[in-house]
Design an enzyme around this catalytic site. Structure first.
Site, short mmCIF file in Angstrom:
data_model
loop_
_atom_site.label_atom_id
_atom_site.label_comp_id
_atom_site.label_asym_id
_atom_site.label_seq_id
_atom_site.Cartn_x
_atom_site.Cartn_y
_atom_site.Cartn_z
N GLY A 26 0.80 -1.23 0.00
CA GLY A 26 0.00 0.00 0.00
C GLY A 26 0.83 1.27 0.00
O GLY A 26 0.29 2.37 -0.17
N ARG A 82 -8.58 23.03 8.07
CA ARG A 82 -9.55 23.47 9.08
C ARG A 82 -9.06 23.26 10.52
O ARG A 82 -9.49 23.95 11.42
CB ARG A 82 -10.90 22.75 8.86
N GLN A 83 -8.11 22.31 10.71
CA GLN A 83 -7.55 22.14 12.07
C GLN A 83 -6.33 23.06 12.15
O GLN A 83 -5.18 22.63 12.15
CB GLN A 83 -7.17 20.66 12.28
N ASP A 152 -21.75 31.58 7.29
CA ASP A 152 -21.23 31.98 8.60
C ASP A 152 -20.35 33.20 8.44
O ASP A 152 -20.02 33.61 7.32
CB ASP A 152 -20.47 30.82 9.27
N LYS A 175 -23.77 30.79 12.15
CA LYS A 175 -23.74 29.31 12.27
C LYS A 175 -23.04 28.89 13.57
O LYS A 175 -22.04 29.48 13.95
CB LYS A 175 -22.98 28.74 11.07
N ASP A 201 -19.34 29.57 -0.11
CA ASP A 201 -18.56 29.05 1.02
C ASP A 201 -17.25 28.51 0.46
O ASP A 201 -17.13 28.28 -0.75
CB ASP A 201 -19.35 27.95 1.74
N THR A 206 -19.67 17.57 4.43
CA THR A 206 -20.84 16.67 4.56
C THR A 206 -22.09 17.27 3.91
O THR A 206 -23.08 16.57 3.69
CB THR A 206 -21.17 16.44 6.06
#
Ligand code: R5P
Length: 281
Positions: A26, A82-83, A152, A175, A201, A206
């Site tokens: 892999g 986003r983190q 948002d 939001k 956005d 999701t």
């Protein structure tokens, strides 16, 4: 068309696909099938999913060994953006760690609508975040939109640029994120009654944000809600969630390739590359 190919055509340069496969266990195997690359080389690669991040690191080394004069990383969709801070004790600053590793063998980095532009400050090399708002505005100019809204406050600046480019009013919703898949959106305060609204956005993951935002707008009287995002990640077949939802249509840019990635960022990214190679940044 694949964004890398489109970029090569916009820059009038060679397009060389990396020959990437996996070892039996892999692990990533990649190879660039040329004798040398003694030129300015642009590597176009997302850092999502994780395997692409590894491939990007390996490609940097391969390109360097082939004699590249300079290496420009184009990261259309930057995974882990986003983190970008420690939200709860014990978490890593993932976006910063990604930058540190990608910084290893390159001369400059170009991203597109990075979640927070300040993330790029973690690179020691030259960097630029290309804004997709002008191409999104251009695409929707003739589509009968009355107003631009972001779901948002974080994307309010994006709604303003798109609204300004289209000569339309803009606003944002409020939001609150409840979990990775659930959000709550306050009832819309902007006057959207009877209007055709464009939600903008940076990304759809999701689809929870967009569906909740659309419901709030329709509740407030919007007659049509069109959605435009830069990065269509669409996890777990999120695109299908829109069928039967209040969302009228969804489009995104081609930073990730999918059935609705019809807005090309090739031209604006090519311009950023030309400026960089001309020493303008
Ligand atoms: C969040 O701040 C982002 O700008 C997007 O609104 C968010 O990531 C979308 O995620 P989802 O589609 O899962 O609601």
């Amino acid at each position: 068309m694949d964004l890398a190919k489109e970029l090569a055509s916009a820059l009038n340069c060679n397009f060389i696909p990396a020959l990437t496969t996996a070892f039996p266990d892999g692990e990533c195997y990649t190879r660039i099938d040329v004798e040398k690359l003694d030129d300015d080389v642009i590597i176009v690669q997302n850092t999502f999913p994780d395997s692409k991040f590894i491939e990007m690191l390996l490609l940097q080394d391969a390109v360097k060994k082939l004699g590249a004069k300079s290496i420009t990383l184009v990261i259309p969709y930057f995974g882990y953006a986003r983190q970008d801070r420690v939200f709860k004790p014990g978490e890593p600053e993932s976006a910063k760690i990604m930058c540190r590793h990608l910084d290893l063998d390159c001369d400059r980095v170009i991203t597109v609508d990075l979640h927070k532009e300040a993330t790029l400050d973690n690179f020691t090399h030259a960097h630029k975040d290309v804004k997709a708002a002008p191409v999104i505005a251009e695409y929707f100019k003739t589509k009968g939109i009355d107003m631009v809204i972001s779901p948002d406050i974080g994307a309010a600046g994006r709604a303003k640029i798109v609204g300004d480019c289209m000569g339309l009013p803009y606003d944002h919703l409020e939001k609150t994120r409840l979990s990775g898949t659930e959000v709550r959106i306050k009832p819309a305060t902007a006057d959207v009654n009877g209007k055709s609204v464009l939600i903008v956005d940076d990304m759809i993951s999701t689809g929870g944000t967009i569906i909740a935002a659309t419901a709030a707008l329709k509740e407030a009287g919007a007659v049509k809600v069109t959605v435009a995002c830069t990065h269509g990640v669409f996890v777990n077949n999120a695109l299908e969630r829109f069928n039967g939802s209040p969302v009228d249509s969804v489009l995104c840019c081609n930073t990730l390739s999918n059935a609705v990635s019809l807005i090309s960022v090739a031209g604006i990214v090519a311009d950023a590359i030309k400026d960089a190679l001309a020493g303008k940044w």
